[in-house]
Design a protein around this motif. Structure first.
Motif, short mmCIF file in Angstrom:
data_model
loop_
_atom_site.label_atom_id
_atom_site.label_comp_id
_atom_site.label_asym_id
_atom_site.label_seq_id
_atom_site.Cartn_x
_atom_site.Cartn_y
_atom_site.Cartn_z
N ALA A 1 0.83 -1.21 0.00
CA ALA A 1 0.00 0.00 0.00
C ALA A 1 0.86 1.26 0.00
O ALA A 1 0.53 2.24 -0.67
CB ALA A 1 -0.93 -0.01 1.22
N ASP A 2 1.97 1.24 0.74
CA ASP A 2 2.86 2.40 0.76
C ASP A 2 3.37 2.70 -0.63
O ASP A 2 3.37 3.85 -1.08
CB ASP A 2 4.05 2.15 1.70
N ALA A 3 3.85 1.67 -1.34
CA ALA A 3 4.40 1.87 -2.68
C ALA A 3 3.34 2.36 -3.66
O ALA A 3 3.59 3.25 -4.48
CB ALA A 3 5.01 0.56 -3.19
N ILE A 4 2.13 1.82 -3.58
CA ILE A 4 1.06 2.22 -4.49
C ILE A 4 0.62 3.66 -4.23
O ILE A 4 0.45 4.46 -5.15
CB ILE A 4 -0.13 1.25 -4.38
N ALA A 5 0.44 4.02 -2.96
CA ALA A 5 0.01 5.38 -2.62
C ALA A 5 1.06 6.41 -3.06
O ALA A 5 0.73 7.47 -3.59
CB ALA A 5 -0.26 5.49 -1.13
N ARG A 6 2.34 6.09 -2.82
CA ARG A 6 3.40 7.01 -3.25
C ARG A 6 3.42 7.14 -4.77
O ARG A 6 3.61 8.24 -5.31
CB ARG A 6 4.76 6.52 -2.74
N MET A 7 3.21 6.03 -5.47
CA MET A 7 3.20 6.07 -6.94
C MET A 7 2.06 6.94 -7.46
O MET A 7 2.25 7.74 -8.38
CB MET A 7 3.06 4.64 -7.47
N ILE A 8 0.87 6.80 -6.87
CA ILE A 8 -0.27 7.60 -7.30
C ILE A 8 0.03 9.09 -7.13
O ILE A 8 -0.23 9.90 -8.02
CB ILE A 8 -1.53 7.18 -6.53
N ARG A 9 0.59 9.46 -5.98
CA ARG A 9 0.91 10.87 -5.74
C ARG A 9 2.07 11.34 -6.60
O ARG A 9 2.09 12.49 -7.06
CB ARG A 9 1.20 11.09 -4.26
N ALA A 10 3.04 10.46 -6.85
CA ALA A 10 4.20 10.83 -7.67
C ALA A 10 3.80 11.10 -9.11
O ALA A 10 4.38 11.95 -9.79
CB ALA A 10 5.27 9.74 -7.61
N PHE A 11 2.82 10.35 -9.62
CA PHE A 11 2.41 10.49 -11.02
C PHE A 11 1.25 11.47 -11.20
O PHE A 11 0.60 11.48 -12.25
CB PHE A 11 2.04 9.12 -11.60
N ASN A 12 0.99 12.28 -10.20
CA ASN A 12 -0.01 13.35 -10.25
C ASN A 12 0.74 14.67 -10.34
O ASN A 12 1.48 15.03 -9.42
CB ASN A 12 -0.85 13.30 -8.98
N PRO A 13 0.69 15.41 -11.47
CA PRO A 13 -0.35 15.39 -12.49
C PRO A 13 -0.04 14.59 -13.76
O PRO A 13 -0.91 14.52 -14.64
CB PRO A 13 -0.47 16.87 -12.85
N ALA A 14 1.14 14.07 -13.92
CA ALA A 14 1.44 13.33 -15.15
C ALA A 14 2.41 12.20 -14.84
O ALA A 14 3.30 12.36 -14.00
CB ALA A 14 2.05 14.27 -16.20
N PRO A 15 2.23 11.05 -15.47
CA PRO A 15 1.22 10.72 -16.50
C PRO A 15 -0.12 10.29 -15.92
O PRO A 15 -1.07 10.05 -16.65
CB PRO A 15 1.87 9.57 -17.25
N GLY A 16 -0.23 10.18 -14.61
CA GLY A 16 -1.46 9.71 -13.96
C GLY A 16 -1.45 8.21 -13.79
O GLY A 16 -1.40 7.47 -14.75
N ALA A 17 -1.46 7.75 -12.54
CA ALA A 17 -1.53 6.31 -12.28
C ALA A 17 -2.91 5.81 -12.68
O ALA A 17 -3.91 6.53 -12.56
CB ALA A 17 -1.27 6.03 -10.80
N HIS A 18 -2.98 4.57 -13.17
CA HIS A 18 -4.27 4.09 -13.65
C HIS A 18 -4.44 2.60 -13.36
O HIS A 18 -3.48 1.85 -13.13
CB HIS A 18 -4.43 4.36 -15.15
N THR A 19 -5.70 2.18 -13.37
CA THR A 19 -6.08 0.79 -13.17
C THR A 19 -7.33 0.55 -14.01
O THR A 19 -7.68 1.37 -14.87
CB THR A 19 -6.34 0.53 -11.66
N LEU A 20 -8.01 -0.58 -13.77
CA LEU A 20 -9.25 -0.89 -14.48
C LEU A 20 -10.38 -1.06 -13.49
O LEU A 20 -10.20 -1.67 -12.43
CB LEU A 20 -9.11 -2.17 -15.31
N LEU A 21 -11.54 -0.53 -13.83
CA LEU A 21 -12.76 -0.72 -13.07
C LEU A 21 -13.83 -1.24 -14.03
O LEU A 21 -14.20 -0.55 -14.98
CB LEU A 21 -13.22 0.59 -12.43
N ASN A 22 -14.25 -2.49 -13.79
CA ASN A 22 -15.22 -3.14 -14.69
C ASN A 22 -14.75 -3.11 -16.15
O ASN A 22 -15.53 -2.88 -17.07
CB ASN A 22 -16.59 -2.46 -14.57
N GLY A 23 -13.45 -3.31 -16.33
CA GLY A 23 -12.87 -3.36 -17.66
C GLY A 23 -12.59 -2.01 -18.30
O GLY A 23 -12.05 -1.95 -19.41
N GLU A 24 -12.93 -0.93 -17.62
CA GLU A 24 -12.72 0.42 -18.15
C GLU A 24 -11.56 1.09 -17.41
O GLU A 24 -11.40 0.89 -16.21
CB GLU A 24 -13.99 1.27 -17.97
N PRO A 25 -10.76 1.89 -18.12
CA PRO A 25 -9.64 2.56 -17.45
C PRO A 25 -10.11 3.56 -16.40
O PRO A 25 -11.13 4.23 -16.59
CB PRO A 25 -8.91 3.26 -18.60
#
Length: 305
Positions: free
Chosen positions: A215-239
């Motif tokens: 969780a630490d690594a993921i949260a840091r990655m999300i904040r690090a990639f804000n505003p670019a390129p933006g961390a992303h995942t899939l929700l119900n097959g949609e980005p």
């Protein structure tokens, strides 16, 4: 002092404004060629060009500094110093040698940590508690030149690259003005051989979240990639782009949404839980979790990724 200034984005434009306000003579500003931008893909000037034009400064936009024409243009200025900030072009050794007192770079880290293209993002991603600005004498290496001044800055617990860039931009402008004002009294210091790290350019591919990570690594990655390129995942097959997150204690299957309410969307990770508080669905705006959930009900028990 007679300067040439070379830079392109907002980080550099703020420094140029500060140097103008400090009364330096800047007979030449170098910046990248105008680039297509926006929906109409019209040519847009860089932030540095915009500032230079507002102040009536000469602006040149050579695609390279390796040609005899570009080098003759720089040589004829007879500058004492060239100040470089996020310029985006390689300075050949012949250009580095032209200013009487060398070329000074405004770098967004405390060297020798995070040499390279993305020092702000990599510092947040690594969980560093401190970064800063280094004013260094440029040489032919990748951010390997001797240091003139270092200016520390604490990284806040929930810092994003956007907020840290803004603070470093102001600090960089202050630092270059202060360094030039005391240049005669400064002795360049070689960078230490210990503590060297490289801030490699961010790729869109690495912005895809692996929920088996901590969780630490993921949260840091999300904040690090804000505003670019933006961390992303899939929700119900949609980005789905994720813009703000905090690591919490707890246990759940990686990618499983264990709770979704106005306090946040809680997702299981390889170790710990991530609480998502700002998200963006395809074709939509970035939204705080309260507004996002208004259009995405029933998420508890579903999976991301």
């Amino acid at each position: 002092m007679k300067l040439i200034f070379a830079g392109t984005p907002d980080f550099a434009a703020c420094a140029l404004e500060a140097l103008i306000a400090a009364g330096h003579d800047i007979p030449l500003v170098l910046t990248q060629p105008d680039r297509p931008a926006g929906r109409g893909m019209k040519l847009k000037p860089s932030a540095v060009k915009t500032v230079a034009m507002q102040h009536g400064l000469r602006v040149e936009q050579p695609p390279t500094l390796k040609t005899p024409e570009a080098q003759a243009m720089i040589r004829e200025i007879g500058a004492e110093v060239m100040v470089v900030a996020a310029y985006g072009l390689i300075l050949p050794q012949s250009v580095l040698d032209m200013p009487a007192r060398g070329c000074l770079n405004i770098h967004g880290s405390l060297l020798p940590a995070w040499r390279g293209a993305a020092p702000v993002q990599r510092a947040i991603q690594a969980g560093d508690r401190q970064t800063g600005i280094t004013i260094m004498q440029m040489d032919a290496g990748l951010d390997t030149g001797a240091m003139l001044t270092r200016h520390p800055l604490e990284i806040d617990a929930l810092e994003t690259s956007g907020t840290l860039f803004a603070r470093l931009t102001r600090l960089g402008a202050e630092a270059i003005v202060a360094t030039l004002s005391q240049l005669d009294a400064l002795t360049p210091q070689a960078q230490p051989t210990e503590g060297v790290s490289y801030a490699h350019k961010i790729s869109k591919q690495e912005a895809l979240i692996d929920w088996s990570a901590s969780a630490d690594a993921i949260a840091r990655m999300i904040r690090a990639f804000n505003p670019a390129p933006g961390a992303h995942t899939l929700l119900n097959g949609e980005p789905l782009k994720l813009w703000m997150a905090e690591a919490l204690s707890g246990t759940a299957e990686p990618g499983l949404i264990v709770r979704a309410d106005t306090d946040g969307i809680l997702v299981g990770c390889g170790a710990g839980l991530v609480c998502l508080s700002e998200l963006q669905a395809p074709g939509a705006r970035r939204l705080p979790v309260r507004d996002f959930l208004a259009g995405h009900a029933g998420l508890t028990g579903t999976h991301l990724g």
